[in-house]
Design a protein around this motif. Structure first.
Motif, short mmCIF file in Angstrom:
data_model
loop_
_atom_site.label_atom_id
_atom_site.label_comp_id
_atom_site.label_asym_id
_atom_site.label_seq_id
_atom_site.Cartn_x
_atom_site.Cartn_y
_atom_site.Cartn_z
N LEU A 17 6.25 28.47 6.87
CA LEU A 17 7.00 28.09 6.13
C LEU A 17 6.41 27.91 4.54
CD1 LEU A 17 9.74 25.17 6.66
CD2 LEU A 17 8.00 24.81 4.92
N ALA A 18 5.55 26.85 4.85
CA ALA A 18 4.98 26.59 3.52
C ALA A 18 4.39 28.15 3.06
CB ALA A 18 3.24 26.19 3.41
N ARG A 19 4.18 28.97 2.97
CA ARG A 19 3.56 30.18 2.52
C ARG A 19 5.22 30.98 1.24
NH1 ARG A 19 5.84 36.02 2.10
NH2 ARG A 19 6.91 35.54 4.42
N ILE A 20 6.46 30.44 2.24
CA ILE A 20 7.64 31.03 1.79
C ILE A 20 7.93 30.37 0.68
CG2 ILE A 20 9.79 30.50 1.80
CD1 ILE A 20 9.47 31.82 5.20
N VAL A 21 7.78 29.03 0.59
CA VAL A 21 8.28 27.87 -0.24
C VAL A 21 7.39 27.87 -1.24
CG1 VAL A 21 8.17 25.43 -1.27
CG2 VAL A 21 8.64 26.30 1.23
N TYR A 22 5.94 28.52 -1.35
CA TYR A 22 5.21 28.52 -2.16
C TYR A 22 4.79 29.68 -3.89
CZ TYR A 22 3.09 23.31 -1.55
OH TYR A 22 3.27 22.29 -0.42
N ASP B 226 1.03 -1.10 0.31
CA ASP B 226 -0.06 -0.20 -0.21
C ASP B 226 0.79 1.10 0.04
OD1 ASP B 226 -3.07 -0.43 0.32
OD2 ASP B 226 -1.64 -2.33 1.16
N GLY B 227 0.23 2.32 -0.89
CA GLY B 227 0.82 3.64 -0.38
C GLY B 227 0.04 4.63 -0.07
N VAL B 228 0.93 5.35 0.67
CA VAL B 228 0.69 6.73 1.03
C VAL B 228 1.49 8.44 0.90
CG1 VAL B 228 0.22 8.06 3.64
CG2 VAL B 228 -0.26 5.85 3.07
N ALA B 229 0.89 9.15 -0.14
CA ALA B 229 0.99 10.68 -0.52
C ALA B 229 0.71 11.32 0.25
CB ALA B 229 0.90 10.48 -1.97
N VAL B 230 1.63 12.38 1.53
CA VAL B 230 1.76 13.64 2.38
C VAL B 230 2.18 14.52 1.29
CG1 VAL B 230 0.82 12.12 4.10
CG2 VAL B 230 3.24 12.79 3.06
N ARG B 231 1.35 15.52 1.71
CA ARG B 231 1.77 16.71 1.40
C ARG B 231 1.72 17.94 1.80
NH1 ARG B 231 -1.77 16.87 -2.62
NH2 ARG B 231 -3.58 19.30 -2.72
N LEU B 232 2.16 19.16 2.32
CA LEU B 232 1.92 20.04 2.96
C LEU B 232 1.49 21.16 2.00
CD1 LEU B 232 2.63 20.84 5.75
CD2 LEU B 232 4.04 22.09 5.09
N ASP B 233 0.28 22.31 2.28
CA ASP B 233 -0.51 23.06 1.39
C ASP B 233 -0.05 24.32 1.93
OD1 ASP B 233 -2.14 24.06 3.79
OD2 ASP B 233 -3.59 23.32 3.27
N ALA B 234 -0.05 25.03 1.68
CA ALA B 234 0.23 26.40 0.91
C ALA B 234 0.14 26.95 2.60
CB ALA B 234 -0.25 27.21 0.81
N GLN B 235 -1.05 26.20 3.68
CA GLN B 235 -1.28 27.00 4.79
C GLN B 235 -0.38 26.24 5.65
OE1 GLN B 235 -5.70 28.86 4.34
NE2 GLN B 235 -4.25 30.68 4.19
N GLY B 236 -0.05 25.46 5.47
CA GLY B 236 0.10 24.34 6.52
C GLY B 236 0.03 23.02 7.54
N SER B 237 -1.42 22.77 6.21
CA SER B 237 -2.47 21.87 6.32
C SER B 237 -1.95 21.13 5.53
CB SER B 237 -3.41 21.97 6.51
OG SER B 237 -3.64 23.06 7.59
#
Lengths: 796, 293
Positions: A614-619, A493-504
């Protein structure tokens, strides 16, 4: 609930600050479901959607001479009436075999019967109309000319030369046979006391609250089929639908939102579902099929129809020296696709005697065809049979030599320090805890006091019994289950996780949710690993377009396999986040941590930067990052067990009940379970899984049975006559745990979904026999109905 | 599992309901609580052309004492029987029986008139009205008639009602002093139809029965008022007499075999119930022990 943790030698990833692991937190999907916003296939409406109803055979075995649907075709609201012959042009037949089950054979099965029906309930024609009611009206006007054929119904005579062969091309009615001979059973037989019994199990079924439901939507413009289905294994459905409709897998999308219960019933490929996919392709419009309750009883897979003769050899000192079984099961006219109907018998052979030390074990299992509904894997596949036979025999052996049932188990269960080891059938055990589990159980139930109470009540003509059942459970299956046999059923099984632009965090997982709490445990693991609060973790599952590839949720694998993939994916994302954070903060990844949605100093927990920042800076301001930094705020990991084919778990159950010896009615007074599923992610979810499983096992013990007559007619296909267990008859179920994490994964979780079902019926049967001991009656048949008990007591 | 198409008429009065029944005859079905009718229609076991819904007829609802007769309107729901102080005081047998009828959702809709008119031999209320010596009040085109409960049930789902008649009320005589009741049934699960059940009314004085009415159910095609009870009236009950009466009882029974029980099992359970009932009514627990070990 009591949980016993082994002393932790070092802190693991599970012990991170604010970890959700091991905590009872509410399931994130609860509010949605409780506010009526669940999205069940039964509720789905699409533009131009038609409804299909299947005309089903009233005969167990018959040739279809003619189908006259002219009148029905002209009725108001009818879109099409399609026979098996017509549908053959759209969808190919299948054969439910697996290459590693040597000798397993079956015949081609069609989406709708062609020329011949092989069980009462097999679909003969599809009526597609603008509503289910209109289709049912039309169905009454289809005339089918059947020539009835002799039906094979009794598994005991299915192999007799005089019995007709259901599929002439197969030569006989034997689908599969397996034999096993380990150690020296003959020697044991010659030097021990031998006790023998035949154990009979009623055929029963899963009875999901929401019946099987599918909406198939062929979009001719895209050349793509979208299947909305309550299934446990979306990628398996995708593979099979594509294969038989002549499509590439990329042309099939399977969407599985909320599912109203599954219990293994919804992990198979059913003919009527295949027909629905094909009808959508044929008619170029969405088609909906929702089984009604009668169809569910007649076509949802049945299970457990076994007769198993067993022998146990025991020495006067209580040493069990051998087990021997001869198991017979009737599976209906076809081996189910694609998991096959040989797995249950195979599992019985694998599991009998499993908790015990003796190396001497001989077994034969035969799987025969018959003209009844198909049988296949249902919650705790094979386990209740193996456990009831094993534990029934152990109690008979104890009675024979006059030993207490708890004591004979103490003398024969595999020692807790004997691992790793293997069973005579070749099952590999990494770490089990039979003795600590039994000790805990006896303490929870206050065994000695209960025995004293039982004796005191007998003097007042009150007959109560105590039954104990140790068990092992197959969980976290590797490719050894299906993949090695050639089935395209993923064990990883696989899982993908990502941080959205507001840190969720957005998390996509290939395991599925049918009420077990897959969504909750995934969010708990991801939140814990990332240092993100659960309300910021959103889990997506059940969509082949939008999740990694994987097996789904079945065989107690969601937490152990999907959970580990989630853990590893979250760890990878955490590393990626800390790399960026280190660059922004001119620190090092090792010097930082993520706690409560912010980056902190690892050493002193001083807050450095919010994840949202952090997400704001990255995106949005990657231009401000140091040169060379390429943030990757998404990570994907897959997991499959490699070292052990299965992560075995173990446990023990006990039942305390009263038998009214004049009426034969049984009152369940109390039930206890001690279970070892390794790391516990959410104690409440684990306990309720076990309770639910116990209740299904108690249903098997006392109530549930698909009653067929000698002509192959299912005579109780409704909720009034097929008795599911209900809360009024259920006892309090007390649950305890012993925790032996698997070392194969960092998470250490094994499965817990089937433990309750595995041993409940065995505990009840042993308790009933314990209660009846003063009358000299022994019953080795379930369900233990008042009729069975009164007959055994000689009252009627 | 969708009902075939049917017409629907909501009766505005009993007179209106009778007019509709007169027009449609046996092509019509009366819809009361619908707890047996609707499943049968969804299974297409019944396909009436028209449903005459009497659910809005307030005149058929309610429980009242009229002299020493308790009058229960046909539309009185099971839940009302369960909660009514008049029932608790004057006919507690009905209250005790109703707690065994299905589940709350069904008891909230099901009605006593519907249950009696449906005449399922395994259901509780028909046996209760037989034990209570009640009278069924029916209204038809030619007026009202009163039918003794013992004459009302004619077979499985068969009653003395004709298609143009409506069951409007049940009249239960209230005895008062010395009367005592017993209700018990053996069902596989709480709320299921009984495998065997017994509703009883007795008058006990000085340790003897001066009256004993035993309404057995699920032991034949209709509720059975056991004649064997007569052996115990005005007699000194001892184990020997009880055994003799139990034998007489089994000879009266004509139970069906079904998936829950053979005929022999039903006979056996009826005698167990019989003994337990007598022991309970006389408050003599020792009479329960009848089976040789």
């Amino acid at each position: 609930m009591t949980v016993t943790h082994p002393p932790a030698e070092t802190l693991s990833v599970l012990d991170r600050p604010n970890s959700y692991i091991g905590k009872t937190v509410p399931r994130p999907n609860l509010d949605r479901l409780l506010q009526g916003r669940g999205q069940y296939v039964s509720d789905l409406e699409l533009p131009r959607m038609a409804h299909v109803v299947f005309l089903r055979s009233p005969h167990a075995h018959a040739r279809i001479a003619a189908i006259d649907a002219d009148t029905a075709r002209r009725m108001s609201g009818v879109i099409a009436i399609v026979t098996g012959r017509e549908l053959e042009a759209v969808i190919t037949p299948w054969v439910g075999v697996l290459s590693h089950l040597k000798g397993l054979k079956s015949a081609p099965q069609h989406a709708i019967a062609v020329d011949r029906v092989c069980w009462q309930g097999e679909a003969v024609a599809a009526i597609v109309a603008i509503s289910r009611a209109a289709a049912e009206d039309a169905m009454e006007h289809i005339a089918v000319d059947y020539e009835e054929l002799a039906a094979v119904t009794d598994m005991r005579t299915a192999l007799d030369p005089a019995t007709p062969v259901i599929h002439a091309s197969l030569g006989d009615n034997l689908a599969f046979e397996r034999t096993l001979d380990a150690g020296d059973v003959d020697h044991a037989l010659s030097e021990s006391e031998v006790v023998e019994a035949e154990f009979v199990f009623g055929r029963h079924t899963g009875v999901t609250l929401e019946p099987r439901a599918v909406v198939a939507d062929w979009n001719a413009a895209e050349a793509r089929l979208t299947i909305y289905q309550g299934t446990q294994a979306p990628h398996m459905v995708q593979n099979i639908a594509a294969l038989h409709l002549g499509l590439r897998e990329a042309q099939v999308r399977v969407v599985c939102k909320d599912v109203g219960g599954s219990f293994g019933i919804k992990v198979h490929i059913y003919a009527d579902e295949m027909a629905t996919y094909a009808l959508s392709k044929l008619l170029r419009r969405p088609v909906k099929f929702v089984a009604d309750r009668i169809e569910s009883f007649n076509t949802d897979i049945h299970a457990r129809d076994h007769r198993c003769r067993g022998r146990i050899c025991v020495r006067p000192d209580g040493t069990i020296t051998a087990f021997e079984i001869d198991d017979l099961t009737g599976i209906g006219p076809y081996s189910m696709y694609p998991r096959t109907s040989a797995i249950e018998a195979n599992q019985v052979v694998n599991l009998v005697g499993g908790p015990y030390v003796t190396p001497n074990y001989r077994a034969r299992a035969r799987v025969v065809f018959q003209n009844k509904n198909v049988m296949c894997q249902y919650r705790a596949v094979g386990h209740p049979i193996a456990c009831s036979v094993t534990e029934g025999l152990v109690d008979l052996a104890a009675a024979k030599i006059g030993m207490d049932p708890a004591e004979i188990r103490r003398r024969n269960l595999i020692a807790d320090d004997a691992y790793p080891c293997a069973s005579p059938s070749g099952m590999k055990f990494e770490q089990l805890s039979h003795h600590s589990s039994l000790a805990k159980l006896l303490q929870m139930m206050d065994y000695d006091a209960l025995r004293a109470e039982q004796a005191a009540l007998r003097a007042q003509n009150v007959y109560r019994g105590i039954g104990i059942a140790s068990f092992i459970e197959v969980t976290n299956p590797s490719a050894a289950f299906y993949g090695v046999g050639g089935a395209k059923i993923s064990s990883q099984d696989g899982v993908a996780v990502r941080l959205d632009a507001q840190g969720s965090v957005i998390c996509q997982t290939s395991i599925t949710e049918q009420g077990q709490g897959s969504e909750a445990l995934t969010a708990q693991i991801v939140g814990s690993m990332l240092g993100v609060s659960m309300d910021r973790v959103r889990v997506t599952l059940g969509d082949t377009d939008n999740t990694p590839y994987g097996g789904g949720t079945w065989a107690s694998r969601g937490a152990g396999i999907g959970g580990e993939a989630a853990l590893q994916a979250a760890k990878a994302l955490r590393r990626n986040i800390l790399d960026v954070a280190a660059a922004i903060l001119q620190s090092t990844p090792a010097g930082l941590d993520i706690v409560d949605n912010r980056i902190v100093n690892a050493a002193d927990s001083v807050s450095r930067i919010e994840l949202s920042e952090l997400a704001r800076i990255v995106y949005f301001r990657p231009d401000t990052l140091p040169p060379g930094i390429r943030p990757e705020l998404m990570a994907t990991r897959h997991f499959v067990p490699r070292q052990y084919p299965f992560a075995f778990t173990n446990g023990v159950q006990a039942s305390w009940l009263e038998v009214d010896n004049e009426t034969g009615f049984v009152t369940l007074l109390k039930h206890w379970v001690v279970e070892d599923c390794g790391t516990i992610i959410n104690p409440q979810l684990v306990d309720e899984q076990i309770r639910g499983g116990v209740v299904q096992g108690l249903g098997a013990a006392l109530f549930e049975k698909c009653i067929y007559d000698e002509r192959g007619q299912l005579t109780n296909a409704n909720m009034a006559d097929y008795l599911v267990p209900m809360s009024g008859e259920m006892p309090d179920i007390e649950i305890g745990h012993v925790v032996s994490p698997t070392q194969e994964s960092e998470l250490g979780a094994k499965g817990a979904g089937e433990a309750g079902t595995a041993g409940a019926a065995a505990a009840v049967a042993n308790a009933v026999n314990d209660a009846l001991r003063p009358f000299g009656a022994t019953i080795t048949e379930i369900p233990l109905t008042p009729q069975v008990i009164l007959t055994s007591l000689g009252r009627i | 599992m969708k009902a075939a198409a049917f017409a629907y008429a909501r009766a505005t009065s009993v007179v209106n309901a009778l007019e509709l029944l007169a027009v449609h005859g046996d092509k019509a079905k009366v819809l009361s609580g619908g707890q047996s009718l609707m499943p049968a229609m969804n299974l297409r076991l019944l396909s009436p052309e028209i449903l005459v819904d009497i659910g809005g007829l307030a005149e058929l609802r309610g429980i009242a004492m009229r002299g020493d007769v308790l009058v229960v309107g046909a539309l009185t729901r099971h839940v009302d029987l369960l909660r009514s102080p008049e029932i608790a005081l004057n006919a507690p047998l009905l209250r005790d029986a109703v707690s065994h009828v299905a589940h709350p959702a069904i008891r909230n809709r099901g009605t006593i008139g519907g249950s009696l008119a449906h005449a399922d031999p395994a259901s509780e209320l028909p046996a209760c009205v037989v034990a209570l010596d009640a009278t069924i009040v029916a209204r038809g085109p030619t007026g009202e008639r009163r039918i003794a409960a013992t004459e009302f049930f004619k077979g499985i789902y068969e009653t003395a009602l004709s298609p143009d008649e409506l069951l409007v009320a049940i009249e239960v005589p209230v005895i008062g002093q010395g009367s005592t009741f017993f209700f018990q049934e053996y069902a596989r699960r709480h709320g299921d139809y009984a495998v065997v059940g017994l509703a009883a009314r007795a008058v006990v004085a000085a340790g003897r029965f001066s009256d004993l009415r035993l309404g057995f159910f699920a032991v034949g095609d209709r509720p059975l008022l056991a004649a064997a009870a007569g052996k115990l009236i005005n007699a000194s009950v001892n184990p020997g007499l009880l055994a003799e009466a139990a034998t007489a009882l089994t000879n009266e029974l004509d139970p069906q075999e079904d998936q829950q029980a053979t005929a022999a099992m039903r006979r056996h359970l009826a005698t167990v119930l019989f003994r337990r009932c007598v022991a309970a009514l006389l408050a003599r627990p020792e009479l329960e022990m009848g089976v040789a070990k």
